[in-house]
Write a protein that holds these residues in place. Structure first.
Motif, short mmCIF file in Angstrom:
data_model
loop_
_atom_site.label_atom_id
_atom_site.label_comp_id
_atom_site.label_asym_id
_atom_site.label_seq_id
_atom_site.Cartn_x
_atom_site.Cartn_y
_atom_site.Cartn_z
N UNK A 135 0.83 -1.20 0.00
CA UNK A 135 0.00 0.00 0.00
C UNK A 135 0.87 1.26 0.00
N UNK A 136 1.93 1.23 0.76
CA UNK A 136 2.84 2.38 0.80
C UNK A 136 3.49 2.59 -0.57
N UNK A 137 3.88 1.50 -1.20
CA UNK A 137 4.46 1.59 -2.54
C UNK A 137 3.45 2.17 -3.53
N UNK A 138 2.19 1.73 -3.41
CA UNK A 138 1.16 2.22 -4.32
C UNK A 138 0.87 3.70 -4.07
N UNK A 139 0.93 4.12 -2.82
CA UNK A 139 0.69 5.52 -2.50
C UNK A 139 1.72 6.42 -3.19
N UNK A 140 2.98 6.00 -3.19
CA UNK A 140 4.03 6.79 -3.83
C UNK A 140 3.76 6.92 -5.32
N UNK A 141 3.26 5.87 -5.94
CA UNK A 141 2.98 5.89 -7.37
C UNK A 141 1.75 6.75 -7.67
N UNK A 142 0.70 6.64 -6.86
CA UNK A 142 -0.56 7.36 -7.11
C UNK A 142 -0.49 8.83 -6.73
N UNK A 143 0.37 9.17 -5.77
CA UNK A 143 0.33 10.50 -5.16
C UNK A 143 0.59 11.60 -6.17
N UNK A 144 -0.12 12.71 -5.98
CA UNK A 144 0.10 13.88 -6.84
C UNK A 144 1.32 14.65 -6.36
N UNK A 145 1.72 15.64 -7.13
CA UNK A 145 2.86 16.47 -6.77
C UNK A 145 2.66 17.11 -5.40
N UNK A 146 3.70 17.11 -4.61
CA UNK A 146 3.79 17.72 -3.27
C UNK A 146 2.85 17.08 -2.24
N UNK A 147 2.32 15.91 -2.53
CA UNK A 147 1.50 15.22 -1.53
C UNK A 147 2.36 14.80 -0.34
N UNK A 148 1.71 14.62 0.81
CA UNK A 148 2.42 14.15 2.02
C UNK A 148 1.97 12.73 2.32
N UNK A 149 2.91 11.96 2.84
CA UNK A 149 2.63 10.58 3.28
C UNK A 149 3.06 10.47 4.73
N UNK A 150 2.10 10.15 5.60
CA UNK A 150 2.35 10.03 7.03
C UNK A 150 2.34 8.55 7.41
N UNK A 151 3.37 8.11 8.09
CA UNK A 151 3.48 6.70 8.47
C UNK A 151 3.28 6.59 9.98
N UNK A 152 2.14 6.00 10.37
CA UNK A 152 1.82 5.75 11.76
C UNK A 152 1.97 4.27 12.12
N UNK A 180 11.44 -4.23 5.84
CA UNK A 180 11.81 -3.03 5.06
C UNK A 180 10.93 -2.91 3.82
N UNK A 181 10.66 -1.68 3.41
CA UNK A 181 9.81 -1.41 2.26
C UNK A 181 10.62 -0.67 1.20
N UNK A 182 10.62 -1.20 -0.02
CA UNK A 182 11.32 -0.56 -1.12
C UNK A 182 10.38 0.43 -1.80
N UNK A 183 10.80 1.69 -1.91
CA UNK A 183 9.99 2.73 -2.51
C UNK A 183 10.66 3.27 -3.77
N UNK A 184 9.84 3.72 -4.72
CA UNK A 184 10.33 4.30 -5.97
C UNK A 184 10.79 5.73 -5.69
N UNK A 185 12.08 5.91 -5.46
CA UNK A 185 12.59 7.22 -5.08
C UNK A 185 12.58 8.20 -6.25
N UNK A 186 12.51 7.70 -7.47
CA UNK A 186 12.35 8.61 -8.61
C UNK A 186 11.01 9.33 -8.51
N UNK A 187 9.95 8.59 -8.14
CA UNK A 187 8.64 9.20 -7.95
C UNK A 187 8.67 10.21 -6.80
N UNK A 188 9.33 9.84 -5.71
CA UNK A 188 9.45 10.76 -4.58
C UNK A 188 10.15 12.05 -5.01
#
Length: 341
Positions: A245-262, A268-276
């Protein structure tokens, strides 16, 4: 004098023991517990059979509690016997129910070391019932994260995970005036509770494609770099702890969106840092609740705030085993409370 206290002996081995009743030192108070809540971390401790590392000694559990001051040390100021209070379990030298070898909130009485008003001991307003005040700790977990990411009424929010913490976040968002909240979970009963608390959209990704559902709900905006249509939400909140879900959020998120991790991620979770990078996303973690208790108590004291969907069951202390079993059933339960006195 003896009292009842729940202690953890090993994996899923919880027992109500008779232990010595605590006595307040000069800087301490003893609280007579009225009600306590069962937290997801308590369930994890029970599954593992220990807190932190295995111990040959039984360990007390419980850190969500409200009650009445029973005894006050001679050096303690501004706290009186009979005062109705909630306890911050991590202030001063306390680690109540999270590693303290002697003191936990699943008990008839609790020692609070280095007791200080509005630091470790917080008075409950007269009109606020114990059953509502005891939600202070779990709601504060989410409120701290909302403060860190500066959640505002104009935010359009996607929340992953409708367990007790996620439900508390929904309530806190509504109290802040946030209107657009989509909650994502694979358990329909949890989603219905989120709706009761004010979510305007609920999505079960086991039954419908998540991104398509979010696009239908919130619409899209183009990426400034690629022109790709992106979900028009400003804030994603992870209360699920599922890496996909976190990976999908990074892909779906619009420009300047925030992601809060509670949530706690166990791997470990691999994220697309190019998208970030190209979307200038802000990813923020949040832990604990250093200063949020007064804010949350004021929120809980607002009778306009709907909380019925967050609390699902109450049990008497002598039915603790039933209460703990219920708390482990995500289809039936949300926050499970235990009445002590």
């Amino acid at each position: 004098m003896k009292m009842k206290q729940v202690r953890l002996y090993g994996p899923q081995d919880l027992r109500i023991d008779e232990v010595p009743m605590p006595q307040a030192g000069p800087r301490d108070v003893v609280v007579k517990v009225a009600v306590f809540g069962i937290c997801g971390s308590d369930l994890n401790f029970a599954r593992n059979g220990y807190i932190g590392s295995p111990s040959p000694q039984p360990i007390p559990l419980g850190h969500e509690l409200a009650g009445t001051v029973h005894q006050v040390g001679e050096a303690v100021q501004d706290i009186a016997v009979g005062q109705r209070v909630v306890i911050h379990p991590m202030k001063g030298s306390n680690r109540i129910g999270t590693g303290d070898p002697v003191h936990g909130g699943f008990a008839e009485f609790l020692l609070v070391r280095d007791a200080a008003l509005d630091e470790s001991v917080f008075p409950i307003p007269d009109h606020l019932a114990f059953e509502r005040a005891v939600l202070t700790e779990p709601v504060a977990v989410g409120v701290h994260g909302l403060n860190l990411c500066q959640a505002e009424p104009s935010d359009r929010v996607v929340l992953f995970g409708a367990g007790p913490i996620g439900l508390g976040v929904v309530a806190a968002l509504k109290h802040r005036g946030v209107e657009r909240i989509a909650v994502v979970d694979i358990i329909d009963e949890r989603l219905e509770r989120a709706r009761q608390l004010g979510a305007d959209q609920i999505i079960n990704p086991a039954k419908e494609e998540l991104e398509a559902a979010l696009r239908a709900t919130f619409g899209t905006v183009p990426s400034k770099i690629t022109g790709q249509p992106l979900v028009n939400c400003s804030l994603y909140i992870d209360c699920a702890g599922q890496g996909a879900l976190l990976q999908q959020a990074v892909v779906m998120a619009k420009d300047t969106a925030r992601i809060l991790i509670l949530a706690t991620h166990k791997q470990p979770v691999e994220l697309d840092m190019v998208q970030v990078l190209i979307k200038e996303l802000a990813i923020r973690g949040s832990l604990s609740y250093p200063d949020e208790f007064p804010e949350v108590l004021a929120m809980l004291g607002d009778e306009r705030l709907v909380l019925e969907g967050m609390h699902s069951h109450s049990f008497d202390f002598d039915r603790f085993a039933e209460a703990f079993a219920m708390a482990q059933d995500p289809h039936q339960s949300a926050k499970v409370l235990v009445q002590v006195s």
